[in-house]
Design an enzyme around this catalytic site. Sequence first.
Site, PDB file in Angstrom:
ATOM      1  N   GLU A 114      53.855  31.099  37.485  1.00 44.96           N
ATOM      2  CA  GLU A 114      53.505  32.192  36.441  1.00 44.96           C
ATOM      3  C   GLU A 114      53.952  31.572  35.159  1.00 44.96           C
ATOM      4  OE1 GLU A 114      53.935  36.309  39.011  1.00 44.96           O
ATOM      5  OE2 GLU A 114      55.693  35.006  38.771  1.00 44.96           O
ATOM      6  N   GLU A 134      54.303  34.804  47.119  1.00 45.89           N
ATOM      7  CA  GLU A 134      55.141  36.253  47.066  1.00 45.89           C
ATOM      8  C   GLU A 134      54.564  37.038  48.184  1.00 45.89           C
ATOM      9  OE1 GLU A 134      55.647  34.530  42.940  1.00 45.89           O
ATOM     10  OE2 GLU A 134      54.458  34.577  44.465  1.00 45.89           O
TER      11      GLU A 134
END
Length: 271
Positions: A114, A134
Amino acid sequence: MDFQTIRYEKIGRVAHITMRRPEVLNAMNSRMHEELCMVWDDFEADDETRVAVLSGAGDRAFSVGQDLKESSAHAPTTFGSYGKPGWPRLTERFELSKPIIAKVRGYALGGGFELALACDVIVAATDAVFGLPEATLGLVPGAGGVFRLSRQLPWHTAMGLLISGRRLAAARAFELGLVNDVVAPEELDDCVAGWAGDIARCSPLSVRAVKEAAVKAEGRPLAEAFTTRYRWEERRAASQDPIEGRLSFQEKRQPRWGKSPQDDDTPDHPA
């Protein structure tokens, strides 16, 4: 600044930020988030630096994201980092006007991926591996991975990665247009230095105006993009840089942006 988890140095016009927790693959703890926040504040405010290079220490990882050993298993997680250490983090610094290059070796997973997605240029070694695991942990890519990946890749490609936790090799990321260059590990420094040098030689006001316009215009109708006000473009248009750019071209010399003599012959990266 007394940093414990990162290294921050300025060489010429380039700021170098290195995440330094190689023993845990540069996983980000609260201290690192706080230190990175200070760095981004300083980088944005310092008119002498024009571009930043973000990397991870060692050759195993850029960053594997949040340090899950530090995080409480019962702490609620969702999108964004408001109220958490280091806010606003790079992934939410939507007004940061200077460009950042992600220099990626090894793993760029979870929050590390990210971070890279929040940069403007990504240069990767052939051993780089990207992924957002995730969903396999009962989490979501809350630092913008859901939003940025689905905008930067074709929809089905992005969704496949997001809902499966599958990883993306550097070569495939390049094929998809997610990274700008993929080079052998021994060539990574020179490739990144080339990008940083090219950016640093451009008009700093032009670079900031381009970045601001691209970010603010994303998703807007074209007609609206043309009529939107852009703060850095107004500064560029009112500056001497357009005149200096033309003069330097005609006189076959390096431009002196902002008429600062120290812009001449300043090294942009380490030897």
